[in-house]
Enzyme design. Sequence first.
Site, PDB file in Angstrom:
ATOM      1  N   ARG A 188       2.169  34.859  -6.405  1.00  0.00           N
ATOM      2  CA  ARG A 188       1.664  35.488  -7.649  1.00  0.00           C
ATOM      3  C   ARG A 188       0.144  35.537  -7.718  1.00  0.00           C
ATOM      4  NH1 ARG A 188       5.794  32.253  -9.144  1.00  0.00           N
ATOM      5  NH2 ARG A 188       7.710  33.370  -9.614  1.00  0.00           N
ATOM      6  N   ASN A 216     -13.106  60.518  -8.145  1.00  0.00           N
ATOM      7  CA  ASN A 216     -12.158  61.351  -7.396  1.00  0.00           C
ATOM      8  C   ASN A 216     -12.684  62.763  -7.149  1.00  0.00           C
ATOM      9  OD1 ASN A 216     -10.171  59.313  -7.243  1.00  0.00           O
ATOM     10  ND2 ASN A 216      -9.630  59.708  -9.362  1.00  0.00           N
ATOM     11  N   GLU A 253     -18.134  59.887   1.180  1.00  0.00           N
ATOM     12  CA  GLU A 253     -18.028  59.158  -0.093  1.00  0.00           C
ATOM     13  C   GLU A 253     -19.422  58.807  -0.626  1.00  0.00           C
ATOM     14  OE1 GLU A 253     -15.100  58.944  -1.468  1.00  0.00           O
ATOM     15  OE2 GLU A 253     -13.583  58.785   0.121  1.00  0.00           O
ATOM     16  N   LYS A 294     -20.819  52.481  -7.809  1.00  0.00           N
ATOM     17  CA  LYS A 294     -19.394  52.180  -7.987  1.00  0.00           C
ATOM     18  C   LYS A 294     -19.212  51.003  -8.936  1.00  0.00           C
ATOM     19  CE  LYS A 294     -14.817  51.918  -6.281  1.00  0.00           C
ATOM     20  NZ  LYS A 294     -13.840  52.185  -5.234  1.00  0.00           N
ATOM     21  N   GLU A 330      -9.247  52.701 -14.661  1.00  0.00           N
ATOM     22  CA  GLU A 330      -9.238  54.164 -14.611  1.00  0.00           C
ATOM     23  C   GLU A 330      -8.553  54.805 -15.811  1.00  0.00           C
ATOM     24  OE1 GLU A 330      -8.832  55.729 -10.643  1.00  0.00           O
ATOM     25  OE2 GLU A 330      -8.147  57.658 -11.414  1.00  0.00           O
ATOM     26  N   HIS A 381     -11.268  64.912  -4.397  1.00  0.00           N
ATOM     27  CA  HIS A 381     -10.093  64.207  -3.882  1.00  0.00           C
ATOM     28  C   HIS A 381      -8.776  64.937  -4.137  1.00  0.00           C
ATOM     29  CE1 HIS A 381     -12.848  61.006  -3.016  1.00  0.00           C
ATOM     30  NE2 HIS A 381     -11.889  60.211  -2.596  1.00  0.00           N
ATOM     31  N   LYS A 421      -8.915  48.077  -6.329  1.00  0.00           N
ATOM     32  CA  LYS A 421      -7.657  48.803  -6.084  1.00  0.00           C
ATOM     33  C   LYS A 421      -7.093  48.339  -4.746  1.00  0.00           C
ATOM     34  CE  LYS A 421      -8.269  53.189  -8.523  1.00  0.00           C
ATOM     35  NZ  LYS A 421      -8.251  54.665  -8.352  1.00  0.00           N
ATOM     36  N   HIS A 425      -9.577  61.085   5.850  1.00  0.00           N
ATOM     37  CA  HIS A 425      -9.716  61.205   4.399  1.00  0.00           C
ATOM     38  C   HIS A 425     -11.109  61.729   4.003  1.00  0.00           C
ATOM     39  CE1 HIS A 425      -9.482  60.167   0.158  1.00  0.00           C
ATOM     40  NE2 HIS A 425     -10.570  59.430   0.299  1.00  0.00           N
ATOM     41  N   ARG A 454     -13.776  56.229 -14.514  1.00  0.00           N
ATOM     42  CA  ARG A 454     -13.520  55.908 -13.103  1.00  0.00           C
ATOM     43  C   ARG A 454     -12.943  57.114 -12.360  1.00  0.00           C
ATOM     44  NH1 ARG A 454     -11.232  50.258 -10.393  1.00  0.00           N
ATOM     45  NH2 ARG A 454     -11.338  51.031  -8.253  1.00  0.00           N
ATOM     46  N   HIS A 481      -6.757  65.584  -1.036  1.00  0.00           N
ATOM     47  CA  HIS A 481      -5.399  65.098  -0.787  1.00  0.00           C
ATOM     48  C   HIS A 481      -4.485  66.248  -0.407  1.00  0.00           C
ATOM     49  CE1 HIS A 481      -6.245  61.303  -3.392  1.00  0.00           C
ATOM     50  NE2 HIS A 481      -6.567  61.109  -2.128  1.00  0.00           N
TER      51      HIS A 481
HETATM   52  N1  LIG Z   1      -8.920  50.645  -2.538  1.00  0.00           N
HETATM   53  C1  LIG Z   1      -9.710  51.677  -2.751  1.00  0.00           C
HETATM   54  O1  LIG Z   1     -10.375  51.785  -3.768  1.00  0.00           O
HETATM   55  C2  LIG Z   1      -9.827  52.708  -1.679  1.00  0.00           C
HETATM   56  C3  LIG Z   1     -10.839  53.672  -1.756  1.00  0.00           C
HETATM   57  C4  LIG Z   1     -10.973  54.569  -0.713  1.00  0.00           C
HETATM   58  C5  LIG Z   1     -10.079  54.519   0.359  1.00  0.00           C
HETATM   59  N2  LIG Z   1      -9.099  53.575   0.396  1.00  0.00           N
HETATM   60  C6  LIG Z   1      -8.167  53.482   1.530  1.00  0.00           C
HETATM   61  O2  LIG Z   1      -8.935  53.131   2.672  1.00  0.00           O
HETATM   62  C7  LIG Z   1      -8.246  53.583   3.839  1.00  0.00           C
HETATM   63  C8  LIG Z   1      -9.241  54.214   4.774  1.00  0.00           C
HETATM   64  O3  LIG Z   1     -10.170  53.231   5.165  1.00  0.00           O
HETATM   65  P1  LIG Z   1     -11.122  53.435   6.447  1.00  0.00           P
HETATM   66  O4  LIG Z   1     -11.712  54.778   6.389  1.00  0.00           O
HETATM   67  O5  LIG Z   1     -11.976  52.261   6.505  1.00  0.00           O
HETATM   68  O6  LIG Z   1     -10.071  53.497   7.650  1.00  0.00           O
HETATM   69  P2  LIG Z   1      -9.447  52.360   8.602  1.00  0.00           P
HETATM   70  O7  LIG Z   1      -9.305  51.087   7.899  1.00  0.00           O
HETATM   71  O8  LIG Z   1      -8.230  52.962   9.201  1.00  0.00           O
HETATM   72  O9  LIG Z   1     -10.583  52.205   9.727  1.00  0.00           O
HETATM   73  C9  LIG Z   1     -10.866  53.303  10.565  1.00  0.00           C
HETATM   74  C10 LIG Z   1     -10.794  52.903  12.034  1.00  0.00           C
HETATM   75  O10 LIG Z   1     -11.988  52.193  12.392  1.00  0.00           O
HETATM   76  C11 LIG Z   1     -11.659  50.963  13.006  1.00  0.00           C
HETATM   77  N3  LIG Z   1     -12.749  50.051  12.690  1.00  0.00           N
HETATM   78  C12 LIG Z   1     -12.988  49.409  11.535  1.00  0.00           C
HETATM   79  N4  LIG Z   1     -14.158  48.791  11.569  1.00  0.00           N
HETATM   80  C13 LIG Z   1     -14.695  49.012  12.780  1.00  0.00           C
HETATM   81  C14 LIG Z   1     -15.907  48.638  13.401  1.00  0.00           C
HETATM   82  N5  LIG Z   1     -16.849  47.939  12.748  1.00  0.00           N
HETATM   83  N6  LIG Z   1     -16.124  49.034  14.679  1.00  0.00           N
HETATM   84  C15 LIG Z   1     -15.200  49.785  15.324  1.00  0.00           C
HETATM   85  N7  LIG Z   1     -14.044  50.199  14.779  1.00  0.00           N
HETATM   86  C16 LIG Z   1     -13.803  49.817  13.515  1.00  0.00           C
HETATM   87  C17 LIG Z   1     -10.316  50.618  12.433  1.00  0.00           C
HETATM   88  O11 LIG Z   1      -9.622  49.701  13.244  1.00  0.00           O
HETATM   89  C18 LIG Z   1      -9.656  51.990  12.381  1.00  0.00           C
HETATM   90  O12 LIG Z   1      -9.144  52.333  13.642  1.00  0.00           O
HETATM   91  C19 LIG Z   1      -7.164  54.532   3.353  1.00  0.00           C
HETATM   92  O13 LIG Z   1      -5.917  53.893   3.458  1.00  0.00           O
HETATM   93  C20 LIG Z   1      -7.506  54.765   1.900  1.00  0.00           C
HETATM   94  O14 LIG Z   1      -6.363  55.009   1.090  1.00  0.00           O
HETATM   95  C21 LIG Z   1      -8.967  52.676  -0.606  1.00  0.00           C
HETATM   96 ZN   LIG Z   2     -11.979  58.696  -1.099  1.00  0.00          ZN
END
Ligand SMILES: NC(=O)c1ccc[n+]([C@@H]2O[C@H](COP(=O)([O-])OP(=O)(O)OC[C@H]3O[C@@H](n4cnc5c(N)ncnc54)[C@H](O)[C@@H]3O)[C@@H](O)[C@H]2O)c1
Ligand SMILES: [Zn+2]
Length: 361
Positions: A120, A244, A184, A226, A236, A247, A142, A264, A240, A251
């Site tokens: 929890r 988007n 972003e 942010k 949100e 987005h 999030k 993305h 907030r 999407h």
């Molecule tokens: N929680 C939120 O508010 C929020 C906001 C935006 C996006 N997201 C989520 O984030 C995700 C995308 O995140 P991302 O773009 O970081 O992608 P990711 O986590 O898939 O990372 C991208 C790639 O880079 C690699 N990598 C990471 N750090 C590295 C480094 N320092 N050196 C070499 N390789 C590295 C990872 O292993 C992966 O292959 C999506 O699932 C999206 O929905 C969440």
């Molecule tokens: Zn985004």
Amino acid sequence: METVRVELGERSYPIHIGARLLTRAELIVPHLAQPRAAVVTNPTVGALYLEPLSAALRGAGVDVIPISIPDGEQHKNWQTLNSIFDGLLARRVERKTTLMALGGGVVGDLAGFAAATYLRGVPFIQIPTTLLAQVDSSVGGKTGINHPLGKNMIGAFYQPKLVLADTATLDTLPARELAAGLAEVIKYGLILDRSFFDWLEASMPSLVARDPAALAQAVRRSCELKAQVVGGDERESGARALLNLGHTFGHAIEAGLSYGTWLHGEAVAAGSVLAARLSQRMGMLSEADVARVAALLRAAQLPVAAPELGVDRYLELMGLDKKVEGGKLRLILLRRIGQAYVTADFPEPALREVLASPGQA
Ligand SMILES: NC(=O)c1ccc[n+]([C@@H]2O[C@H](COP(=O)([O-])OP(=O)(O)OC[C@H]3O[C@@H](n4cnc5c(N)ncnc54)[C@H](O)[C@@H]3O)[C@@H](O)[C@H]2O)c1
Ligand SMILES: [Zn+2]
């Protein structure tokens, strides 16, 4: 090192930003309730950064339990979440042990949701290693996973105790991933801060060349913006949603081409151009403004021409987006560069025109 605070009453926390923070255990240890931490990472990031982090923590007397999950958005699901629980239970991890996410947004979202639900709720620390995670996903609380019928459909709001953004980890990031994060960063300038947008125009060559000072400045300002938005609207219910921008279009692009074809951030870039063009058709932006937006995204090595999916397919995909409220499609539009607003009030013919020639940037 610079520190930005997210102000959320008793859930407030610092974001430390700077080069080589990963091995500075003294920044982490004060946030641990007991000298034990479970570090969730993937093989890609783990091979680079797990040992330096673990060695530093062990040197400070902290017991480290590594938990590895597969790399990739396709693994952001229930099965991987369960494998994290398996690892935690096998090691009898208790309520005061801190869960750490070492990686990009996928690791952060999964580990955060695990932290929110294991026993929890256990303390959580974000150590983001992609630009996208440092400027966006690690901040704001999030967390969640994907469902076969939709992205990020299962999750929780759960704030970390600390975000440690080591900008030196960006050195190893693939160029395409760096660009996706820049989408972003540009978004923050577009929605909230015209002078940041101006600074990005001047600094984009340095950012693309990974100049450490420029990257640290971009991460800091993005986190400040942010933090400001999240501090005013954690769950949100209002402002907030501005985050988007691009987005809903993005999407639709991601889903329309099937997930994984475009990153993305790439879809958000092309989606931001569509939002800018609709804003222009509604008389808010000038043609020169739209050209500036596209030029900055191009300079960040991002796509600005959205794919031809067909107007009806676009509208269908956008209707499935969860930002639809009460059956009405809400969009984030630009009054001007640096000022966005949320609205369900836009002329549908104008939207159809923009979607009919999505490749025109
Ligand atoms: N929680 C939120 O508010 C929020 C906001 C935006 C996006 N997201 C989520 O984030 C995700 C995308 O995140 P991302 O773009 O970081 O992608 P990711 O986590 O898939 O990372 C991208 C790639 O880079 C690699 N990598 C990471 N750090 C590295 C480094 N320092 N050196 C070499 N390789 C590295 C990872 O292993 C992966 O292959 C999506 O699932 C999206 O929905 C969440
Ligand atoms: Zn985004």
